[in-house]
Enzyme design. Sequence first.
Site, mmCIF file in Angstrom:
data_model
loop_
_atom_site.group_PDB
_atom_site.id
_atom_site.type_symbol
_atom_site.label_atom_id
_atom_site.label_comp_id
_atom_site.label_asym_id
_atom_site.label_seq_id
_atom_site.Cartn_x
_atom_site.Cartn_y
_atom_site.Cartn_z
ATOM 1 N N CYS A 124 9.568 1.668 3.580
ATOM 2 C CA CYS A 124 10.369 0.781 3.625
ATOM 3 C C CYS A 124 11.883 1.246 3.958
ATOM 4 O O CYS A 124 12.480 0.563 4.490
ATOM 5 C CB CYS A 124 10.252 -0.161 2.860
ATOM 6 S SG CYS A 124 11.098 0.271 1.157
ATOM 7 N N GLU A 132 -5.071 -3.716 -2.070
ATOM 8 C CA GLU A 132 -6.347 -3.345 -1.853
ATOM 9 C C GLU A 132 -6.622 -2.249 -1.092
ATOM 10 O O GLU A 132 -7.870 -1.890 -1.011
ATOM 11 C CB GLU A 132 -7.045 -4.821 -1.486
ATOM 12 C CG GLU A 132 -6.807 -4.991 0.064
ATOM 13 C CD GLU A 132 -5.543 -5.781 0.472
ATOM 14 O OE1 GLU A 132 -4.626 -5.554 -0.398
ATOM 15 O OE2 GLU A 132 -5.580 -6.766 1.226
ATOM 16 N N LYS A 160 -1.239 -7.051 -9.176
ATOM 17 C CA LYS A 160 -2.065 -7.378 -8.119
ATOM 18 C C LYS A 160 -1.858 -6.221 -7.212
ATOM 19 O O LYS A 160 -0.971 -6.117 -6.286
ATOM 20 C CB LYS A 160 -2.238 -8.707 -7.513
ATOM 21 C CG LYS A 160 -3.024 -8.988 -6.779
ATOM 22 C CD LYS A 160 -3.931 -8.110 -5.827
ATOM 23 C CE LYS A 160 -3.054 -8.443 -4.280
ATOM 24 N NZ LYS A 160 -3.468 -7.306 -3.528
ATOM 25 N N PHE A 201 0.853 -1.214 0.022
ATOM 26 C CA PHE A 201 0.112 -0.140 0.150
ATOM 27 C C PHE A 201 0.850 1.280 -0.016
ATOM 28 O O PHE A 201 0.364 2.315 -0.383
ATOM 29 C CB PHE A 201 -0.990 0.097 1.501
ATOM 30 C CG PHE A 201 -0.140 0.497 2.682
ATOM 31 C CD1 PHE A 201 -0.108 1.717 2.811
ATOM 32 C CD2 PHE A 201 0.087 -0.408 3.641
ATOM 33 C CE1 PHE A 201 0.620 2.118 3.946
ATOM 34 C CE2 PHE A 201 0.964 -0.125 4.479
ATOM 35 C CZ PHE A 201 0.955 1.054 4.784
ATOM 36 N N GLU A 204 8.703 -4.209 13.232
ATOM 37 C CA GLU A 204 8.652 -3.312 12.108
ATOM 38 C C GLU A 204 7.595 -2.293 12.446
ATOM 39 O O GLU A 204 6.477 -2.938 12.639
ATOM 40 C CB GLU A 204 8.570 -3.826 10.629
ATOM 41 C CG GLU A 204 8.576 -2.370 9.776
ATOM 42 C CD GLU A 204 8.140 -3.087 8.263
ATOM 43 O OE1 GLU A 204 7.552 -3.914 8.068
ATOM 44 O OE2 GLU A 204 8.968 -2.470 7.384
ATOM 45 N N SER A 244 5.268 -6.807 3.437
ATOM 46 C CA SER A 244 5.946 -7.259 4.690
ATOM 47 C C SER A 244 6.610 -8.564 4.739
ATOM 48 O O SER A 244 6.249 -9.375 3.791
ATOM 49 C CB SER A 244 4.650 -7.458 5.817
ATOM 50 O OG SER A 244 3.635 -8.275 5.427
HETATM 51 P P1 NAD Z 1 1.619 -6.713 2.928
HETATM 52 O O1 NAD Z 1 2.641 -7.687 3.169
HETATM 53 O O2 NAD Z 1 0.310 -6.534 3.976
HETATM 54 O O3 NAD Z 1 0.803 -6.695 1.588
HETATM 55 C C1 NAD Z 1 1.529 -6.548 0.365
HETATM 56 C C2 NAD Z 1 0.919 -7.158 -0.638
HETATM 57 O O4 NAD Z 1 0.459 -8.558 -0.258
HETATM 58 C C3 NAD Z 1 -0.489 -6.489 -0.973
HETATM 59 O O5 NAD Z 1 -0.776 -6.520 -2.179
HETATM 60 C C4 NAD Z 1 -1.622 -7.404 0.021
HETATM 61 O O6 NAD Z 1 -2.643 -7.682 -0.871
HETATM 62 C C5 NAD Z 1 -0.694 -8.839 -0.321
HETATM 63 N N1 NAD Z 1 -1.221 -9.800 0.705
HETATM 64 C C6 NAD Z 1 -1.372 -9.241 2.234
HETATM 65 N N2 NAD Z 1 -1.295 -10.622 2.947
HETATM 66 C C7 NAD Z 1 -1.220 -11.512 2.031
HETATM 67 C C8 NAD Z 1 -1.136 -12.979 2.394
HETATM 68 N N3 NAD Z 1 -1.183 -13.427 3.803
HETATM 69 N N4 NAD Z 1 -0.907 -13.739 1.332
HETATM 70 C C9 NAD Z 1 -0.645 -13.379 0.219
HETATM 71 N N5 NAD Z 1 -0.724 -12.018 -0.115
HETATM 72 C C10 NAD Z 1 -0.977 -11.161 0.996
HETATM 73 O O7 NAD Z 1 2.323 -5.150 2.993
HETATM 74 P P2 NAD Z 1 1.507 -3.657 3.225
HETATM 75 O O8 NAD Z 1 0.987 -3.463 4.595
HETATM 76 O O9 NAD Z 1 0.889 -3.318 1.918
HETATM 77 O O10 NAD Z 1 3.088 -2.896 2.887
HETATM 78 C C11 NAD Z 1 3.876 -2.585 3.966
HETATM 79 C C12 NAD Z 1 4.895 -3.647 4.080
HETATM 80 O O11 NAD Z 1 5.554 -3.552 2.900
HETATM 81 C C13 NAD Z 1 6.138 -2.971 5.282
HETATM 82 O O12 NAD Z 1 6.543 -3.989 5.938
HETATM 83 C C14 NAD Z 1 7.273 -2.505 4.390
HETATM 84 O O13 NAD Z 1 8.269 -2.571 4.910
HETATM 85 C C15 NAD Z 1 7.044 -3.596 3.235
HETATM 86 N N6 NAD Z 1 7.570 -2.811 2.026
HETATM 87 C C16 NAD Z 1 8.949 -3.269 1.650
HETATM 88 C C17 NAD Z 1 9.708 -2.518 0.420
HETATM 89 C C18 NAD Z 1 10.895 -2.822 0.332
HETATM 90 O O14 NAD Z 1 11.402 -2.433 -1.003
HETATM 91 N N7 NAD Z 1 11.729 -3.968 0.873
HETATM 92 C C19 NAD Z 1 8.987 -1.636 -0.071
HETATM 93 C C20 NAD Z 1 7.635 -0.982 0.099
HETATM 94 C C21 NAD Z 1 7.043 -1.496 1.402
#
Ligand code: NAD
Length: 503
Positions: A288, A183, A180, A156, A388, A233
């Site tokens: 991040c 959401e 994808k 997000f 985090e 994450s």
């Molecule tokens: P998230 O892991 O909750 O979601 C990321 C994506 O995965 C979304 O599209 C979501 O719909 C999907 N998703 C969520 N849970 C899932 C599951 N159990 N199984 C399959 N798909 C699933 O992350 P978020 O809250 O959207 O974003 C924040 C996180 O992203 C933080 O941990 C941040 O550090 C990380 N991030 C990392 C980087 C990097 O480059 N390393 C960059 C941006 C964000």
Amino acid sequence: MIAADVELKSVVHWIHGKSVTSVSGRSGIVWNPATGEASARVAFASDEEVDAAVAAAKAAFPEWRATPLARRAEIMFRFRELVDAHRQQLAELISLEHGKTVADAMGEVARGVENIEFACGIPNLLKGGFSEQASRGIDVYNIRQPLGVVAGITPFNFPAMVPLWMFPNALACGNTFILKPSEKDPSASLLLADLLKRAGVPDGVFNIVQGDRAAVDRLLAHPDIKAISFVGSTPVARSIYETGTRNGKRVQALGGAKNHMLVLPDADIGMAADAAVSAAFGSAGERCMAISVVVAIDSVADSLISAIGERMAKIKVGPGLEAGNDMGPLITGEHRDRVASYMDSAAEEGATVTFDGRTHPAAAGKGFFLGTSLIDNVKTDMKCYKDEIFGPVLEVMRVNTYQEALGVINNNPFANGTAIFTRDGGVARQFQFDVEVGMVGINVPIPVPVSYYSFGGWKASLFGDLHMYGPEGVQFYTRGKVVTSRWPDPATSSVNLGFPQNR
Ligand code: NAD
């Protein structure tokens, strides 16, 4: 809150070059974090809808793959011009659904545009090597070819930039793509899809399935998906890497972070405080590459905290769409409450909550706001340090020596970014040599590499072998082929059962 009489906008899929209304019967709410009200309803794709997107991408692949490099580059140039012309619209859409300020969203779009510009150079980037006369009359050369249908799953916090880390390179290399999006803020992706179509990307080459975990699970299982780029994450990144690779896919899965900023006694304290505050509280800490822990040599910790506190007091918290605000709300009320809970756990574990963002007047309103917080005297065994937090909370850890600081940073399971602030070039160079982190800033707090390098952390911040975008992105989205060729006079041909060797 969802007002009963308001018809919510629908955020739909994008398949074969057009919007597709979902019939899955499943959907989610997109919030406006600044008001705490629902702003849209987003479709959650069924297996059949994911399959339809993959089928469209698969059908489009042969023709797209055969499209000349010059033509693919021309389309990327046009896409770059269209995104450039829509910066403001994209930024406002991002701000509406994510909450970040429009100025910050403009920065996100700018970094995304850089990735399109990189992809415009695809004819040069895909050049192989050629060895004439590798053996007598034999030439050897290598080429890189696209993988087929590839997918990107995005978080997000950068609803435009992270997709742009992925699909410009993937498409320019000749793949077709399924996105994808998160959401939580899915609308920016549809504007990008429309701009791609206007740039000349043929139908089916780029598709979007909106959705939640169910859509991701289907993408992971689908036999026609050859590679998956994921950003999110760490627990999800790890599981996507494990499942995707088990299913025979190429996967790069970027995870969470805990980024340390080491401040040495010779640093310019004002400059270090500016950097720490900007990098900790920009985008409400939902980056991040945000600085989440300042590791200060004890002799400078008090003066640094005092300088940081002065700057924190001046941060204007309010709706991202209103000019003049520095920091917007968090993404959801649930996430805001989770972030706020760390103030209690930190105090219980013996840290000092020097500034508590829960007391900010904005935190009492309807939006998902929290003021800025600072937790001092943090230790490595505390929950606030181990997790985090992903919010506007800056932690300060006091150490006595450079070696002690280095040990803290290198022992942390996350290893996305880190920074050192010093005037001593020798120590900075030693830090660059010693530190076990993927991206390092020297007097730079958010060292996100420019588009012609690649982005990626180490350890629990990245699962996979290749970093994202830049040259490693091109490598990720292609596979190598080596050709050994000769054009001999048939009269010189003979049978030889020996293993081929240089003559
Ligand atoms: P998230 O892991 O909750 O979601 C990321 C994506 O995965 C979304 O599209 C979501 O719909 C999907 N998703 C969520 N849970 C899932 C599951 N159990 N199984 C399959 N798909 C699933 O992350 P978020 O809250 O959207 O974003 C924040 C996180 O992203 C933080 O941990 C941040 O550090 C990380 N991030 C990392 C980087 C990097 O480059 N390393 C960059 C941006 C964000």
